[in-house]
Write a protein that holds these residues in place. Structure first.
Motif, PDB file in Angstrom:
ATOM      1  N   LYS A  39      -4.520   3.190   4.429  1.00 54.48           N
ATOM      2  CA  LYS A  39      -4.668   1.733   4.414  1.00 54.48           C
ATOM      3  C   LYS A  39      -3.427   1.048   4.971  1.00 54.48           C
ATOM      4  O   LYS A  39      -3.520   0.035   5.680  1.00 54.48           O
ATOM      5  N   THR A  43      -3.526  -1.418   8.169  1.00 54.28           N
ATOM      6  CA  THR A  43      -3.178  -2.832   7.968  1.00 54.28           C
ATOM      7  C   THR A  43      -2.127  -3.305   8.957  1.00 54.28           C
ATOM      8  O   THR A  43      -2.184  -4.435   9.444  1.00 54.28           O
ATOM      9  N   TYR A  86       0.834  -1.203   0.000  1.00 56.55           N
ATOM     10  CA  TYR A  86       0.000   0.000   0.000  1.00 56.55           C
ATOM     11  C   TYR A  86       0.873   1.261   0.000  1.00 56.55           C
ATOM     12  O   TYR A  86       0.615   2.222  -0.736  1.00 56.55           O
TER      13      TYR A  86
END
Length: 215
Positions: A189, A193, A167
């Motif tokens: 993100k 994560t 990402y």
């Protein structure tokens, strides 16, 4: 042939189960088989491609243990709740059935590797392909591959870290392309994560500062 291509050729999502892989291969092999499509070079090439993809996936995802031999064994009834004489007859019957069935029972098939071992093989095979995607700057493919692996191994910290890094690298590429809003989404993100990775957090914060400067 890359692992992701194998799934694509069989019309499956990355991380599909062995029964799905087997079912899809059988359907496609029958559809493109040279006997069914004589003098059709395109169908022949398709048949060869799906066969190679199937064989490669079998190396990564071995079939589950075949317990079919257990179903072929003569069934033994549950002892009825009856007087002693009836129970004795049942024991004699069960012993007789067992004695007759023993010579006919097929030998148990060797057990496949433990599920954990299979998952580890899949994990590192996918990691190699993920690294190749990142090296080639094929970020959408890398993210799709990493997301599929996280879905299969949701509690693996390393796998979540790989996805977070994917990402972040994609976000950096988007910043360079001036796609700032999209870059911000992927930076968020990355943090979501792998929220406990201090090194990643520091790098993402620097990326956010760079993002603000461009704004």
């Amino acid at each position: 042939m890359e692992l992701l291509d194998c799934y694509r050729l069989l019309g499956l999502r990355s991380g599909a189960s062995f029964p799905d892989i087997k079912s899809s291969y059988r359907r496609l092999a029958q559809q493109y088989h040279p006997d069914i499509n004589p003098n059709d070079d395109r169908a022949k090439e398709k048949f060869i491609a799906v066969t190679e993809a199937y064989k490669l996936l079998l190396q990564v995802i071995p079939p589950p243990e075949d317990n079919s031999y257990k179903k072929e064994s003569p069934s033994v009834e549950t002892p009825p709740k009856q007087p002693q004489q009836a129970r004795e007859k049942w024991r004699q019957k069960a012993h007789k059935v067992s004695k007759q069935a023993s010579p006919q029972q097929p030998k148990p098939q060797p057990k496949p590797p433990h599920v954990a071992e299979i998952e580890q093989r899949l994990k590192w095979k996918t990691y190699e392909q993920l690294q190749q995607f990142l090296k080639e700057r094929r970020f959408p493919q890398a993210i799709a591959l990493a997301e599929a692996l996280v879905e299969r191994l949701p509690h693996d910290a390393e796998v979540r870290q790989w996805l977070a890094i994917s990402y972040q690298l994609w976000a950096r590429a988007l910043i360079a392309e001036k796609q700032l809003l999209k870059a911000r989404i992927f930076l968020k993100k990355a943090l979501k994560t792998d929220p406990k990775n201090k090194s990643l957090i520091n790098e993402v914060q620097r990326d956010f500062k760079k993002l603000e400067q461009v704004f």
